[in-house]
Design a protein around this motif. Sequence first.
Motif, short mmCIF file in Angstrom:
data_model
loop_
_atom_site.label_atom_id
_atom_site.label_comp_id
_atom_site.label_asym_id
_atom_site.label_seq_id
_atom_site.Cartn_x
_atom_site.Cartn_y
_atom_site.Cartn_z
N GLU A 2 0.83 -1.20 0.00
CA GLU A 2 0.00 0.00 0.00
C GLU A 2 0.87 1.26 0.00
N GLU A 3 1.93 1.25 0.76
CA GLU A 3 2.84 2.40 0.78
C GLU A 3 3.45 2.65 -0.60
N LEU A 4 3.85 1.58 -1.26
CA LEU A 4 4.47 1.72 -2.59
C LEU A 4 3.48 2.30 -3.58
N PHE A 5 2.23 1.88 -3.49
CA PHE A 5 1.22 2.43 -4.39
C PHE A 5 1.04 3.93 -4.14
N MET B 185 8.82 3.76 -10.30
CA MET B 185 8.31 2.44 -10.63
C MET B 185 8.30 1.59 -9.38
N LYS B 186 7.31 0.71 -9.26
CA LYS B 186 7.27 -0.18 -8.09
C LYS B 186 7.22 -1.63 -8.54
N ILE B 187 7.78 -2.48 -7.71
CA ILE B 187 7.71 -3.93 -7.90
C ILE B 187 6.83 -4.47 -6.79
N SER B 188 5.77 -5.16 -7.14
CA SER B 188 4.88 -5.68 -6.10
C SER B 188 3.99 -6.76 -6.66
N GLU B 189 3.36 -7.48 -5.76
CA GLU B 189 2.39 -8.47 -6.19
C GLU B 189 1.08 -7.76 -6.52
N GLN B 190 0.23 -8.46 -7.25
CA GLN B 190 -1.06 -7.87 -7.60
C GLN B 190 -2.02 -7.99 -6.43
N GLN C 181 0.60 -19.46 -4.90
CA GLN C 181 1.38 -18.69 -5.86
C GLN C 181 0.73 -17.33 -6.08
N ARG C 182 1.59 -16.34 -6.34
CA ARG C 182 1.09 -14.98 -6.58
C ARG C 182 1.87 -14.36 -7.74
N ASN C 183 1.25 -13.43 -8.42
CA ASN C 183 1.89 -12.76 -9.55
C ASN C 183 2.56 -11.46 -9.12
N TYR C 184 3.78 -11.26 -9.57
CA TYR C 184 4.50 -10.02 -9.29
C TYR C 184 4.62 -9.20 -10.57
N PHE C 185 4.47 -7.89 -10.41
CA PHE C 185 4.47 -6.98 -11.55
C PHE C 185 5.39 -5.80 -11.29
N ALA C 186 5.86 -5.22 -12.38
CA ALA C 186 6.46 -3.89 -12.33
C ALA C 186 5.37 -2.92 -12.79
N CYS C 187 5.20 -1.83 -12.06
CA CYS C 187 4.12 -0.89 -12.35
C CYS C 187 4.67 0.53 -12.38
#
Length: 295
Positions: A130-133, A143-148, A266-272
Amino acid sequence: MLLKQMKYFITVVDLHSFTEAAEQCFISQSAISQQIKALEKELGVRLFERSKRQFSLTVAGEYFYRHGKVLLDEIEDFKEETIRRGEDQELNLTIGYPKNFSTNELLETIVEFKRIYPEVNISVVSGTHEELFELLVDHRIDMKISEQRRTFNKDYYNENLKESVSFIEISTLSPLSKKEVISADDLKNISCILVVSKDREDSEREFFEKSLNLSHRFLYADSLEQARLMVASQRGYLPVDQIGHLDKPMSGIERIELSYKGNPIQRNYFACWPKDKTNYYIEEFVKMYKEALNK
């Protein structure tokens, strides 16, 4: 062949009118017609089929329009990026990543990126998802790297990096450390240690309770290092995700795959990053990091 001739041609097709295209390009209708005829002469093919005041595209014209439009867009991006590089005295790239992140590929990518692009100053910031968003929305990170964890916003690029495998780290003194796979039910009487900033405990706890079905007993650590010391002293277990290479856990800790109802978690990680703030360096960094993760 001049780029302006290509632009005139594409504008005529987009607007379906020589007259309107001439007005948009700030030239006379006769001038735009002459330029397109000169283009056809140079190519040696007709691009338009003309009949009185109407026209249609030939097969060659369709091809030229479709590929020329893409080429003009690329040239415009190329021009804007050249101007931006010339105007920027200092280039900065700030990357946000989760507090519980522990993969070597991120550091390796930063080092390699700096070798290739020494003109870019890279800084990193860690935080909860949440902080990264919030940092991204406020333009305090690029840019942030995080799970969806939320529905994708159309104003942001979301590049799928890799699907993670979920593990827990637990003390080797625990009987559970001998298991090859551990379930959420196995952990229901043990405290779950989360790496989280102060005042963010509730949102992180809620996510792990509802999304990962982990225990309702939680402890909190400010850093990954502190969390692992808590694990080693048998205060609880630490959930971690593997999306790249993970070093062996520290002495006194065992890392075990986590499952729910017999299935791996399992979870998906994205660059946003924001579409209106994108640039060559962000895109290149994401490309290099994704390649490093998927070697």
